[in-house]
Design an enzyme around this catalytic site. Structure first.
Site, PDB file in Angstrom:
ATOM      1  N   CYS A   8      70.033  34.306  52.005  1.00  0.00           N
ATOM      2  CA  CYS A   8      68.602  34.637  51.983  1.00  0.00           C
ATOM      3  C   CYS A   8      68.238  35.532  53.171  1.00  0.00           C
ATOM      4  O   CYS A   8      68.926  35.542  54.188  1.00  0.00           O
ATOM      5  CB  CYS A   8      67.778  33.353  52.017  1.00  0.00           C
ATOM      6  SG  CYS A   8      66.087  33.623  51.463  1.00  0.00           S
ATOM      7  N   ASP A 127      64.160  22.363  51.610  1.00  0.00           N
ATOM      8  CA  ASP A 127      64.191  23.008  52.927  1.00  0.00           C
ATOM      9  C   ASP A 127      63.608  22.041  53.958  1.00  0.00           C
ATOM     10  O   ASP A 127      62.951  21.056  53.610  1.00  0.00           O
ATOM     11  CB  ASP A 127      63.355  24.301  52.857  1.00  0.00           C
ATOM     12  CG  ASP A 127      63.683  25.288  53.967  1.00  0.00           C
ATOM     13  OD1 ASP A 127      64.543  24.986  54.821  1.00  0.00           O
ATOM     14  OD2 ASP A 127      63.074  26.368  53.980  1.00  0.00           O
TER      15      ASP A 127
HETATM   16  O1  LIG Z   1      63.332  33.296  56.022  1.00  0.00           O
HETATM   17  C1  LIG Z   1      62.136  33.374  56.324  1.00  0.00           C
HETATM   18  O2  LIG Z   1      61.719  34.031  57.273  1.00  0.00           O
HETATM   19  C2  LIG Z   1      61.122  32.631  55.501  1.00  0.00           C
HETATM   20  C3  LIG Z   1      59.778  32.765  55.813  1.00  0.00           C
HETATM   21  C4  LIG Z   1      58.836  32.081  55.068  1.00  0.00           C
HETATM   22  C5  LIG Z   1      59.199  31.283  54.030  1.00  0.00           C
HETATM   23  C6  LIG Z   1      60.540  31.141  53.718  1.00  0.00           C
HETATM   24  C7  LIG Z   1      61.504  31.810  54.446  1.00  0.00           C
HETATM   25  N1  LIG Z   1      62.858  31.642  54.175  1.00  0.00           N
HETATM   26  C8  LIG Z   1      63.208  30.769  53.128  1.00  0.00           C
HETATM   27  C9  LIG Z   1      64.609  30.573  52.789  1.00  0.00           C
HETATM   28  O3  LIG Z   1      64.985  30.535  51.636  1.00  0.00           O
HETATM   29  C10 LIG Z   1      65.577  30.243  53.861  1.00  0.00           C
HETATM   30  O4  LIG Z   1      66.823  30.610  53.418  1.00  0.00           O
HETATM   31  C11 LIG Z   1      65.513  28.767  54.106  1.00  0.00           C
HETATM   32  O5  LIG Z   1      64.231  28.465  54.628  1.00  0.00           O
HETATM   33  C12 LIG Z   1      66.568  28.344  55.070  1.00  0.00           C
HETATM   34  O6  LIG Z   1      66.429  29.050  56.278  1.00  0.00           O
HETATM   35  P1  LIG Z   1      67.422  28.735  57.494  1.00  0.00           P
HETATM   36  O7  LIG Z   1      67.088  27.366  57.982  1.00  0.00           O
HETATM   37  O8  LIG Z   1      67.152  29.793  58.499  1.00  0.00           O
HETATM   38  O9  LIG Z   1      68.811  28.840  56.931  1.00  0.00           O
END
Ligand SMILES: O=C(O)c1ccccc1NCC(=O)[C@H](O)[C@H](O)COP(=O)(O)O
Length: 209
Positions: A8, A127
């Site tokens: 992502c 999440d």
């Molecule tokens: O990635 C972002 O900045 C974000 C911002 C607002 C809403 C969702 C967002 N990302 C969502 C995703 O799918 C991420 O992959 C997920 O939250 C996991 O993130 P991480 O903990 O950094 O792997």
């Protein structure tokens, strides 16, 4: 177990093609303008036009206006939407493309109830909950909060890294895992080595040393 992988927060064609060549099953694009991983609909549609047919592009919105969502999906019929805000089941289901619903996990969330509410979702993405931050927190949550018998495929997200993804897959047995910050060299830019290692470990293709 054949665990699928979604990378992502893709912001460039280079990062997209590297993730695909490393074995990613899906790529996520963030259309939330407060995110450091934001990409414009025009740039994302140009990237996904160059993806191979078996790779799924996923469009992430947070409480977006209907016009923004429709503007994106009018550019390509390939999109699946990931609703990552407080969207109701009805507002998620009104578009011409399938969707996933993200649930931000904390102890009081009843996942069985959420799965019933979002009955039209293809899958649920779990999440970490962090006050004031809709996603991409880099934080894990308590995987014991996930019941075993959920009626929808689970995409596990939140603080996954090359160091914990194999354990997460073993513990949760999700349909797929999703990562953003754990495979970045800086916010919005992927680290190619981490992406490749994450995918191998998620799919059980490399032992964790
Ligand atoms: O990635 C972002 O900045 C974000 C911002 C607002 C809403 C969702 C967002 N990302 C969502 C995703 O799918 C991420 O992959 C997920 O939250 C996991 O993130 P991480 O903990 O950094 O792997």
């Amino acid at each position: 177990m054949n665990c699928r992988v979604k990378i992502c927060g893709i912001t460039s064609l280079e990062d997209a093609l590297h993730a695909v060549n490393a074995g990613a099953d899906a790529l996520g694009f963030v259309f939330y303008d407060k995110s450091p991983r934001y990409i414009s609909p025009e740039a994302a549609n140009a990237i996904i036009a160059l993806l191979p047919p078996f790779v799924v592009p996923i469009a992430l919105f947070v409480n977006a206006d209907e016009s923004l969502v429709n503007a994106l999906i009018s550019g390509s019929k390939r999109w699946i939407i990931q609703f990552h805000g407080d969207e109701s089941p009805e507002s998620c289901a009104k578009y011409a493309v399938p969707f996933y619903k993200a649930i931000r996990m904390k102890p009081e969330v009843d996942l069985q109830v959420e799965v019933e509410r979002y009955s039209e979702a293809l899958a649920i993405l779990l999440d970490a909950y962090k006050l004031g931050v809709p996603g991409g927190t880099g934080e894990t949550f308590d995987w014991h909060l996930i019941p075993e018998n959920l009626a929808k495929p689970v995409i596990l997200a939140g603080g996954l890294t090359v160091d914990n993804v194999a354990e997460a897959v073993q513990a949760v047995r999700p349909y797929a895992v999703d990562v953003s910050g754990g495979v970045e060299k800086e916010k919005g830019l992927k680290d190619p080595d981490k992406v490749a290692l994450f995918i191998k470990r998620a799919k059980g293709l490399l032992p964790v040393l």
